[in-house]
Write an enzyme that holds these catalytic residues in place. Structure first.
Site, PDB file in Angstrom:
ATOM      1  N   SER A 190       0.789  -1.233   0.000  1.00 31.17           N
ATOM      2  CA  SER A 190       0.000   0.000   0.000  1.00 31.17           C
ATOM      3  C   SER A 190       0.820   1.280   0.000  1.00 31.17           C
ATOM      4  CB  SER A 190      -0.957   0.017   1.202  1.00 31.17           C
ATOM      5  OG  SER A 190      -2.056  -0.831   0.963  1.00 31.17           O
ATOM      6  N   LYS A 218      -0.001   3.663  -2.688  1.00 29.40           N
ATOM      7  CA  LYS A 218      -1.036   4.703  -2.568  1.00 29.40           C
ATOM      8  C   LYS A 218      -0.449   6.101  -2.406  1.00 29.40           C
ATOM      9  CE  LYS A 218      -4.673   1.730  -0.624  1.00 29.40           C
ATOM     10  NZ  LYS A 218      -4.002   0.462  -0.294  1.00 29.40           N
ATOM     11  N   SER A 271      -6.076   3.202   4.578  1.00 29.80           N
ATOM     12  CA  SER A 271      -5.497   2.496   3.432  1.00 29.80           C
ATOM     13  C   SER A 271      -6.561   1.761   2.627  1.00 29.80           C
ATOM     14  CB  SER A 271      -4.413   1.513   3.896  1.00 29.80           C
ATOM     15  OG  SER A 271      -3.548   1.172   2.839  1.00 29.80           O
TER      16      SER A 271
END
Length: 443
Positions: A78, A81, A138
């Protein structure tokens, strides 16, 4: 391989030799040694890092303070992101989107798995709400909804991600989605036609983080949110995955991990990636960015980050090595044509700061001066006029990277134009001076 050996920093005062002028008006000066303080920097090996890779940088100088397999492309989970966060923030900044704009959730977003806020197709939420869900929780579904809003589809957004990575100078980064999920975990209907996976080196993650903190300094409005209730009907709020937030120092479950000055940035975890974390903290006006990849647990990624950040804050500092309005030895003046005086005093227009080992008294600075073509320096010249540039270079002993900063060389006062009579007398004097010199050279 650990790229940073044990090092000590020899500092020295700046002094210059008499400059040699080239046809282009370039004047080069170099520092000469003098006594200095010595700061012993521990080796990176002594930290005992148990990671696949790690890096530590200072964003304003770009100095790399610690490097452990930092250029190896790895699954970032993640931390991907961060690029989505950057591009959405950019879209808001340039007016393409607004924080209160409504977003209608599409099929792809609604079918995301992993960390999510269980968006249904047709749901409506604001850009800001979805951004918080992405930054704090997230949330994969919120991330895809924002990506589709920016570019029309997730794969069109992925193209923008990869183009932006190239522009940022990220050397290994390759994205296949906006979230960092493995390809097999994407909704089958929306998987890209490739067998590649998302990868990003620790160095690339640090570069991306540098652009976030530099271009969007309000990032902390989102990354420091400790918890967020996405809907009124939700029984529990989402909790920020970043246990190291300084504000967690009073939270029982997290206070052992809370780190002074830490205000971001992004965690990541998949089976393939292990546990990853891009962290950033500020102390005494100095921000550092750390990346750890491949930690073996959630807690481990934070304890390893503490080691990395402590290494930076305990051993280095940002120091002003040259004050503004500095006089350059050997280039105290530049010649002026048709002026009341034949030259004018010059100084630098700005100060210079470098990352140096803590305790450094006078770092060894190399100075290079380039002045404008003398034929262009014709009175009258206003005070603070640019008449050249000065480049300062500095290298921490034991490190390969050279820090460099260029400032303008400006007039310290006005260079007034001489009257016609003074110019006439000067021309006559120069004529006879040249004549007598020529006669003298005959004998």
């Amino acid at each position: 391989m650990l790229a940073f050996p044990a090092a000590s920093a020899m500092a020295e005062a700046v002094s210059t030799t008499k400059p040699a002028t080239t046809e282009a008006g370039t004047q080069a000066t170099a520092a000469t040694p003098s006594k200095a303080a010595v700061t012993k920097i521990p080796s990176v090996e002594s930290l005992g890092l148990n990671l696949k890779s790690a890096v530590l940088i200072e964003p304003t100088t770009g100095e790399v303070l610690l490097s452990l397999n930092a250029d190896e492309p790895l699954p970032p989970a993640s931390m991907t992101k961060m690029m989505t966060e950057y591009l959405v923030a950019d879209a808001v900044k340039n007016g393409q989107l607004s924080w209160d704009q409504k977003v209608v959730v599409q099929e792809n977003a609604s079918k995301q798995i992993g960390s999510r806020i269980f968006l249904a197709e047709g749901d409506e939420h604001t850009v800001k709400e979805l951004y918080i869900a992405m930054a704090v929780g997230s949330a994969n579904d919120a991330t895809v909804a924002l990506a589709e809003l920016v570019s029309g589809s997730e794969q069109q957004f992925v193209t923008l991600m990869n183009e932006t990575a190239q522009k940022m100078g990220m050397k290994t980064a390759y994205f296949i989605n906006a979230t960092g999920l493995d390809r097999a975990d994407m909704p089958e209907k929306f998987r890209p036609d490739t067998d590649r996976e998302t990868v990003m080196s620790a160095m690339d993650a640090a570069i991306l983080a540098k652009f976030i903190v530099t271009d969007h300094p309000d990032f902390t409005d989102f990354t420091t949110i400790q918890s967020y209730k996405f809907r009124e009907r939700d029984t529990k709020p989402m909790i920020n995955y970043n246990w190291m937030l300084e504000s967690n120092k009073d939270i029982a479950n997290f206070k052992a991990y809370a780190y002074p000055g830490l205000d971001g940035l992004k965690t990541g975890h998949t089976t393939n990636a292990g546990n990853c974390f891009t962290g950033t903290a500020v102390r005494d006006g100095m921000r550092l960015i750390s990346v750890v990849m491949g930690a073996n647990s959630e807690a481990h990624r934070f304890t390893e980050t503490k080691k990395v950040l402590d290494f930076g804050f305990n051993n280095f500092e940002i120091k002003q090595v040259v004050a503004p309005k500095a006089v350059i030895a050997g280039t105290e003046t530049v010649p002026v044509l048709k002026g009341k005086n034949k030259d004018v005093s010059v100084v630098t227009d700005a100060g210079v700061t470098f990352m140096v080992p803590k305790g450094t008294v006078a770092p060894q600075i190399k100075t290079t001066v380039v002045t404008n073509d003398p034929a262009t320096l014709v009175a009258p010249i206003a005070g603070a006029s640019k008449v050249g540039k000065v480049t300062y270079s500095y290298q921490i002993e034991g490190m390969s990277q050279v820090q460099e900063k260029t400032v303008n060389l400006i007039t310290a006062e006005e260079a007034e134009k001489a009257g016609w009579f003074k110019l006439l007398m000067r021309a006559i004097g120069e004529f006879f001076g040249d004549l007598f010199t020529g006669i003298k050279n005959l004998f």
